[in-house]
Design an enzyme around this catalytic site. Sequence first.
Site, PDB file in Angstrom:
ATOM      1  N   HIS A   1      38.526  17.968   3.186  1.00  0.00           N
ATOM      2  CA  HIS A   1      39.778  18.840   3.177  1.00  0.00           C
ATOM      3  C   HIS A   1      39.974  19.710   4.140  1.00  0.00           C
ATOM      4  O   HIS A   1      41.021  20.525   4.549  1.00  0.00           O
ATOM      5  CB  HIS A   1      40.629  19.233   1.891  1.00  0.00           C
ATOM      6  CG  HIS A   1      40.362  18.079   0.851  1.00  0.00           C
ATOM      7  ND1 HIS A   1      39.271  18.066  -0.030  1.00  0.00           N
ATOM      8  CD2 HIS A   1      41.185  17.114   0.484  1.00  0.00           C
ATOM      9  CE1 HIS A   1      39.611  17.013  -0.774  1.00  0.00           C
ATOM     10  NE2 HIS A   1      40.498  16.390  -0.459  1.00  0.00           N
TER      11      HIS A   1
ATOM     12  N   ASP B   1      -4.017  10.807   0.883  1.00  0.00           N
ATOM     13  CA  ASP B   1      -3.715  11.475  -0.272  1.00  0.00           C
ATOM     14  C   ASP B   1      -2.246  10.992  -0.841  1.00  0.00           C
ATOM     15  O   ASP B   1      -2.435  10.661  -2.076  1.00  0.00           O
ATOM     16  CB  ASP B   1      -2.975  13.005  -0.063  1.00  0.00           C
ATOM     17  CG  ASP B   1      -4.278  13.924   0.106  1.00  0.00           C
ATOM     18  OD1 ASP B   1      -5.117  13.594  -0.424  1.00  0.00           O
ATOM     19  OD2 ASP B   1      -4.160  14.920   1.039  1.00  0.00           O
TER      20      ASP B   1
ATOM     21  N   HIS C   1     -11.394  16.228  -4.535  1.00  0.00           N
ATOM     22  CA  HIS C   1     -11.185  14.974  -3.977  1.00  0.00           C
ATOM     23  C   HIS C   1     -11.678  14.808  -2.638  1.00  0.00           C
ATOM     24  O   HIS C   1     -11.686  13.791  -2.123  1.00  0.00           O
ATOM     25  CB  HIS C   1      -9.643  14.620  -4.212  1.00  0.00           C
ATOM     26  CG  HIS C   1      -8.899  15.196  -3.093  1.00  0.00           C
ATOM     27  ND1 HIS C   1      -8.717  16.637  -2.904  1.00  0.00           N
ATOM     28  CD2 HIS C   1      -8.006  14.892  -2.032  1.00  0.00           C
ATOM     29  CE1 HIS C   1      -7.866  16.822  -1.949  1.00  0.00           C
ATOM     30  NE2 HIS C   1      -7.863  15.954  -1.506  1.00  0.00           N
TER      31      HIS C   1
ATOM     32  N   ASP D   1      -7.630  21.244  -6.017  1.00  0.00           N
ATOM     33  CA  ASP D   1      -8.421  19.957  -6.013  1.00  0.00           C
ATOM     34  C   ASP D   1      -9.441  19.619  -4.528  1.00  0.00           C
ATOM     35  O   ASP D   1      -9.155  18.842  -4.130  1.00  0.00           O
ATOM     36  CB  ASP D   1      -7.521  18.528  -5.981  1.00  0.00           C
ATOM     37  CG  ASP D   1      -8.311  17.489  -6.499  1.00  0.00           C
ATOM     38  OD1 ASP D   1      -9.466  17.370  -6.327  1.00  0.00           O
ATOM     39  OD2 ASP D   1      -7.942  16.609  -7.101  1.00  0.00           O
TER      40      ASP D   1
ATOM     41  N   HIS E   1     -10.646  11.497   1.509  1.00  0.00           N
ATOM     42  CA  HIS E   1     -10.780  11.613   3.008  1.00  0.00           C
ATOM     43  C   HIS E   1     -12.013  11.152   3.781  1.00  0.00           C
ATOM     44  O   HIS E   1     -12.223  11.763   4.904  1.00  0.00           O
ATOM     45  CB  HIS E   1     -10.168  13.127   3.216  1.00  0.00           C
ATOM     46  CG  HIS E   1      -8.982  13.469   2.864  1.00  0.00           C
ATOM     47  ND1 HIS E   1      -7.669  13.006   2.875  1.00  0.00           N
ATOM     48  CD2 HIS E   1      -8.715  14.575   1.810  1.00  0.00           C
ATOM     49  CE1 HIS E   1      -6.909  13.500   2.253  1.00  0.00           C
ATOM     50  NE2 HIS E   1      -7.419  14.552   1.428  1.00  0.00           N
TER      51      HIS E   1
END
Length: 380
Positions: free
Chosen positions: A103, A361, A207, A204, A212
């Site tokens: 508006h 990931d 991992h 982490d 990777h």
Amino acid sequence: MRPVDELILEDGAYQHRTLFWDEEIYEQELQQIFARAWLFLTHESLIPNPGDYNTTTMGEDNVIVIRQDDGSIGAFINSCRHRGNTVCHADAGNTRRFTCTYHGWSYGRNGDLVGVPYENEAFFGKLDKSQFGLRPVAQVASYKGLVFGTFDPDAPSLETYLGDMRWYLDAFLDVPGGVELIGPPMKSILNCNWKTPAENFGGDDYHFGWTHAAGVAVIGGPLQMLSGNAELPPDVGFQVGSKYGHIFGFIENGAPALQLHEEWRAAYAAWIAQRMPIMVEKFGPTRARFYGGHWNASIFPNCSFLYGTNTFKVWQPRGPRALEVYTWTLVEKEMSAELKQIMHRSNAATFGTAGMLESDDGENFEECTRNNRGYVSRQD
Ligand code: UNU
Ligand code: FES
Ligand code: FE
């Protein structure tokens, strides 16, 4: 639902899967975490001039962050006070006014309602415009260029909230000239709970060599021995947690390790070597080692960064089973334009939307969430 204190053990070793799935838990997180904690909004360098703004979210609340005429930074809920429409649809820009597309109510840089079409004819002069400014975010503060906001007017100061983590952050925020973020951020959706990557980035390292394995072999360089968990580097580093949930992992001498090419690593390593004497003078030899190392870190609740790989992220929650990730590139202001460009490209290629390490990931994160669809699977 079981009481929350049964869903997580105090030592953190056990977390019930429903924490990564349940709608009620998610609502509690929006109320008790995202409506109270200091949340990363933007970097000062991205909104240098009066009227410069970025839009973002705090939890699922849409927010405008805008440089004020007096140089301070304001933040407002990006929702019109008339029927609730979005008042700013752009990611970034410069403006004097936000004019709603529904508006036509319009708001100034400081959130004040300044224009209402047919104000007298439609509201008979009874609309008190001073009561209908954009809702402000209770507190906005900057820590060495990093801008955060909280909806809680009683929250402790940002400095208190960052706490001991500042001792580490300063080792790169206090470089001569300071740091900046290259934006606009890359944005993408991951179908996983927001806590999964927030924990991964800070906590982490476990991992890294396995998830990777292929990426780290392609990148080469000093961390390639980690590929497939073949070998640990001689100086692994350390891991710390601090008050209010900030977490931090460190790899000695690792700063340039994940730049995508040998030449890019060499260019960044040369920069660090040239800077190091200044940092040693400023921080002493022990703490200056943070400057030359690689860190994976998360500032509670949802801001993560990899110093060295120069990726800086916010995991914006989008329900218990999805998030939107914003990714900027972290550089030092005094670096050459060429070096900044190298780092920006490297970040895009490793941890950007289609980055090869981000995709490694992402698939794991999404499956960790998706498996909880199974009623039996999520009873653990
Ligand atoms: O994302 C991580 N957790 C990470 C990245 C850890 C170590 C090096 C790079
Ligand atoms: Fe914004 Fe009506 S909803 S002017
Ligand atoms: Fe990873």
